[in-house]
Design an enzyme around this catalytic site. Sequence first.
Site, PDB file in Angstrom:
ATOM      1  N   TYR A 155      31.128  49.901  50.826  1.00 25.58           N
ATOM      2  CA  TYR A 155      31.653  50.989  49.992  1.00 25.58           C
ATOM      3  C   TYR A 155      30.926  51.039  48.648  1.00 25.58           C
ATOM      4  O   TYR A 155      30.472  52.085  48.205  1.00 25.58           O
ATOM      5  CB  TYR A 155      33.166  50.776  49.785  1.00 25.58           C
ATOM      6  N   ARG A 179      42.832  37.701  47.245  1.00 27.63           N
ATOM      7  CA  ARG A 179      41.919  38.474  48.072  1.00 27.63           C
ATOM      8  C   ARG A 179      40.540  37.847  47.990  1.00 27.63           C
ATOM      9  O   ARG A 179      40.090  37.520  46.897  1.00 27.63           O
ATOM     10  CB  ARG A 179      41.829  39.853  47.446  1.00 27.63           C
TER      11      ARG A 179
HETATM   12  C1  UD1 Z   1      39.650  49.387  42.812  1.00 33.33           C
HETATM   13  C2  UD1 Z   1      39.565  50.602  43.677  1.00 33.33           C
HETATM   14  C3  UD1 Z   1      38.367  50.548  44.552  1.00 33.33           C
HETATM   15  C4  UD1 Z   1      37.148  50.321  43.712  1.00 33.33           C
HETATM   16  C5  UD1 Z   1      37.309  49.162  42.760  1.00 33.33           C
HETATM   17  C6  UD1 Z   1      36.178  49.184  41.770  1.00 33.33           C
HETATM   18  C7  UD1 Z   1      41.814  51.400  44.077  1.00 33.33           C
HETATM   19  C8  UD1 Z   1      42.911  51.501  45.054  1.00 33.33           C
HETATM   20  N1  UD1 Z   1      40.746  50.688  44.484  1.00 33.33           N
HETATM   21  O1  UD1 Z   1      39.752  48.218  43.635  1.00 33.33           O
HETATM   22  O2  UD1 Z   1      38.207  51.766  45.241  1.00 33.33           O
HETATM   23  O3  UD1 Z   1      36.091  50.011  44.581  1.00 33.33           O
HETATM   24  O4  UD1 Z   1      38.510  49.288  42.024  1.00 33.33           O
HETATM   25  O5  UD1 Z   1      36.289  48.177  40.826  1.00 33.33           O
HETATM   26  O6  UD1 Z   1      41.873  51.948  42.985  1.00 33.33           O
HETATM   27  N2  UD1 Z   1      46.863  43.321  44.176  1.00 33.33           N
HETATM   28  C9  UD1 Z   1      47.975  42.528  44.221  1.00 33.33           C
HETATM   29  N3  UD1 Z   1      48.972  42.831  45.106  1.00 33.33           N
HETATM   30  C10 UD1 Z   1      48.896  43.919  45.951  1.00 33.33           C
HETATM   31  C11 UD1 Z   1      47.737  44.739  45.899  1.00 33.33           C
HETATM   32  C12 UD1 Z   1      46.754  44.408  44.995  1.00 33.33           C
HETATM   33  O7  UD1 Z   1      48.094  41.549  43.471  1.00 33.33           O
HETATM   34  O8  UD1 Z   1      49.849  44.141  46.732  1.00 33.33           O
HETATM   35  C13 UD1 Z   1      45.784  42.971  43.239  1.00 33.33           C
HETATM   36  C14 UD1 Z   1      44.446  42.817  43.910  1.00 33.33           C
HETATM   37  O9  UD1 Z   1      44.241  41.533  44.435  1.00 33.33           O
HETATM   38  C15 UD1 Z   1      43.498  43.128  42.755  1.00 33.33           C
HETATM   39  C16 UD1 Z   1      44.282  44.106  41.895  1.00 33.33           C
HETATM   40  O10 UD1 Z   1      45.633  44.025  42.316  1.00 33.33           O
HETATM   41  O11 UD1 Z   1      43.241  41.970  42.001  1.00 33.33           O
HETATM   42  C17 UD1 Z   1      43.826  45.547  42.061  1.00 33.33           C
HETATM   43  O12 UD1 Z   1      43.771  45.858  43.440  1.00 33.33           O
HETATM   44  P1  UD1 Z   1      43.510  47.352  43.942  1.00 33.33           P
HETATM   45  O13 UD1 Z   1      44.498  48.281  43.388  1.00 33.33           O
HETATM   46  O14 UD1 Z   1      43.379  47.293  45.425  1.00 33.33           O
HETATM   47  O15 UD1 Z   1      42.123  47.771  43.272  1.00 33.33           O
HETATM   48  P2  UD1 Z   1      40.702  47.037  43.176  1.00 33.33           P
HETATM   49  O16 UD1 Z   1      40.576  45.969  44.176  1.00 33.33           O
HETATM   50  O17 UD1 Z   1      40.481  46.697  41.741  1.00 33.33           O
END
Ligand code: UD1
Length: 304
Positions: free
Chosen positions: A144, A269
């Site tokens: 991606y 993750r």
């Molecule tokens: C985001 C973007 C992605 C982009 C990236 C660029 C979104 C949805 N994704 O990914 O398209 O490539 O930024 O930097 O906006 N988390 C939790 N619990 C959960 C889900 C997530 O703790 O249930 C944590 C994740 O481990 C991560 C953080 O929240 O550390 C953000 O996760 P997420 O919203 O998926 O976004 P990114 O991974 O930053």
Amino acid sequence: MTESPTGQTVLVTGGAGFIGSHLVDALIEANDVRIVDDFSSGRRENLRDDVTVFEGDIRDDDLLERAVSGVDLIYHTAALVSVSASVEDPLLSHSTNAAATVSLLEHAREVDARVVLSSSAAIYGQPEDVPISESHPKNPESPYGADKLALDTYARIYHDLYGLETVALRYFNVYGPRQTAGDYSGVISIFLDQATSNRPITVEGDGEQTRDFVHVRDVVRANLAAGTTDAVGRAYNVGTGDSISINELAAAIRDAADSSSEITHVDARSGDVRDSRADISRIRESLGYEPTVTLENGLASLCE
Ligand code: UD1
């Protein structure tokens, strides 16, 4: 802030999606708006009746040709937005996120339309330092991210080689209404869903990782400015310049939702970015962009 597009024929690819549909809402009063969407993650209920819909896959070149015919301005938000799906199927990500973008740029060239493209902070990969400026090294860590880097690079090349007016916007963590827990959803929509149903809020890892959360309303404002600016052929970060840890976010969402959810920790993750925060000086100076929605207000309005 520079002015918004008016009196133009505008195509929004992915116009039924999370970001695209908000953009359509902002453009529709003053412009003739059409969209391309295959409704794979976009939703019909996001759309108003007065939008012309070209329904189909962004990789369908005939569809693109018809949709681009006669347009002045294109907002390219259609994408396969799931990083994990791109890891499972790199070819699908490449054809949807990179190759289809080149086709779109080719059609834009035929009609000399400006193109504003949705790039991503994913192109930076694991940052070497924060805040992240546009000149930060690009080390994407997923198909991606690689495909968004291709999109971002083609945007500049089409400007430099062919004189096409292009702008690439590198979104940080976008949140807001219509980002649902069904699609590939961001952490805010997941935590809100958990908090409002009083289920445990699942913080991944130690929760000390940080993100720059930008409200979709500000993302729309960045797009409107990009649609009219003279400062084309460039890429701009779109964030707030501030960041918050996931632990702080979990607590803030629990409070905002007046929830009794417990906050639990689950496995981190793999390959998760530790700290992410945008340097927004360039977009501030060139596009007059200023974030307007604080995280506190953004979360409060999502809870209403
Ligand atoms: C985001 C973007 C992605 C982009 C990236 C660029 C979104 C949805 N994704 O990914 O398209 O490539 O930024 O930097 O906006 N988390 C939790 N619990 C959960 C889900 C997530 O703790 O249930 C944590 C994740 O481990 C991560 C953080 O929240 O550390 C953000 O996760 P997420 O919203 O998926 O976004 P990114 O991974 O930053």
